[in-house]
Design a protein around this motif. Structure first.
Motif, mmCIF file in Angstrom:
data_model
loop_
_atom_site.group_PDB
_atom_site.id
_atom_site.type_symbol
_atom_site.label_atom_id
_atom_site.label_comp_id
_atom_site.label_asym_id
_atom_site.label_seq_id
_atom_site.Cartn_x
_atom_site.Cartn_y
_atom_site.Cartn_z
ATOM 1 N N UNK A 108 -16.489 -34.769 8.444
ATOM 2 C CA UNK A 108 -16.732 -34.004 7.231
ATOM 3 C C UNK A 108 -16.816 -34.969 6.058
ATOM 4 N N UNK A 109 -17.860 -34.793 5.268
ATOM 5 C CA UNK A 109 -18.050 -35.636 4.096
ATOM 6 C C UNK A 109 -16.990 -35.370 3.053
ATOM 7 N N UNK A 110 -16.563 -36.410 2.374
ATOM 8 C CA UNK A 110 -15.618 -36.258 1.264
ATOM 9 C C UNK A 110 -16.376 -35.693 0.071
ATOM 10 N N UNK A 111 -15.910 -34.607 -0.477
ATOM 11 C CA UNK A 111 -16.555 -33.949 -1.614
ATOM 12 C C UNK A 111 -15.832 -34.314 -2.907
ATOM 13 N N UNK A 112 -16.611 -34.377 -3.985
ATOM 14 C CA UNK A 112 -16.016 -34.681 -5.283
ATOM 15 C C UNK A 112 -15.327 -33.472 -5.893
ATOM 16 N N UNK A 113 -15.852 -32.286 -5.600
ATOM 17 C CA UNK A 113 -15.317 -31.077 -6.217
ATOM 18 C C UNK A 113 -14.484 -30.317 -5.191
ATOM 19 N N UNK A 114 -13.219 -30.148 -5.492
ATOM 20 C CA UNK A 114 -12.338 -29.352 -4.647
ATOM 21 C C UNK A 114 -12.610 -27.883 -4.969
ATOM 22 N N UNK A 131 -21.380 -24.777 -17.628
ATOM 23 C CA UNK A 131 -21.309 -25.666 -16.471
ATOM 24 C C UNK A 131 -21.122 -27.112 -16.921
ATOM 25 N N UNK A 132 -21.703 -27.466 -18.042
ATOM 26 C CA UNK A 132 -21.557 -28.831 -18.565
ATOM 27 C C UNK A 132 -20.089 -29.126 -18.897
ATOM 28 N N UNK A 133 -19.390 -28.139 -19.459
ATOM 29 C CA UNK A 133 -17.964 -28.305 -19.770
ATOM 30 C C UNK A 133 -17.147 -28.490 -18.495
ATOM 31 N N UNK A 187 -15.461 -34.489 -13.757
ATOM 32 C CA UNK A 187 -16.023 -35.835 -13.648
ATOM 33 C C UNK A 187 -17.253 -35.912 -12.764
ATOM 34 N N UNK A 188 -18.068 -34.843 -12.783
ATOM 35 C CA UNK A 188 -19.300 -34.805 -11.996
ATOM 36 C C UNK A 188 -20.444 -34.361 -12.902
ATOM 37 N N UNK A 189 -21.655 -34.321 -12.357
ATOM 38 C CA UNK A 189 -22.796 -33.861 -13.152
ATOM 39 C C UNK A 189 -22.868 -32.332 -13.125
#
Length: 83
Positions: free
Chosen positions: A10-16, A32-34, A40-42
């Motif tokens: 399983x790939x490590x995801x940035x967003x939990x 979504x920008x906030x 810490x993602x786009x």
């Protein structure tokens, strides 16, 4: 010479996902920008994660920014404005 299959991982995801849901509850009308800045993602990563979770952004006249709703797939004519 035989081809060996690799073990799937399983790939490590940035967003939990559970943390994202916890963020939506107190801040339902956040952009979504906030959210992207907090995680810490786009912005596109937030959009994709919200889409996978079934969270949709519904505009209303009550809030300037709108309201996040947890919903299933809704068709046209069921009320509300879909983005």
């Amino acid at each position: 010479m035989a081809i060996e299959s690799k073990a799937s991982t399983t790939r490590q995801r940035k967003i939990d996902k559970s943390e994202l849901i916890k963020d939506v509850e107190p801040y339902p009308d956040a952009y979504q920008k906030e959210r992207a800045e907090r995680f810490g993602v786009c912005q596109k990563a937030i959009w994709q994660a919200l889409k996978k979770l079934g969270l949709t952004y519904k505009k209303t006249l009550r809030h300037l920014k709108g309201v996040m709703l947890i919903s299933g797939v809704r068709g046209f004519g069921e009320g509300g404005v879909s983005c």
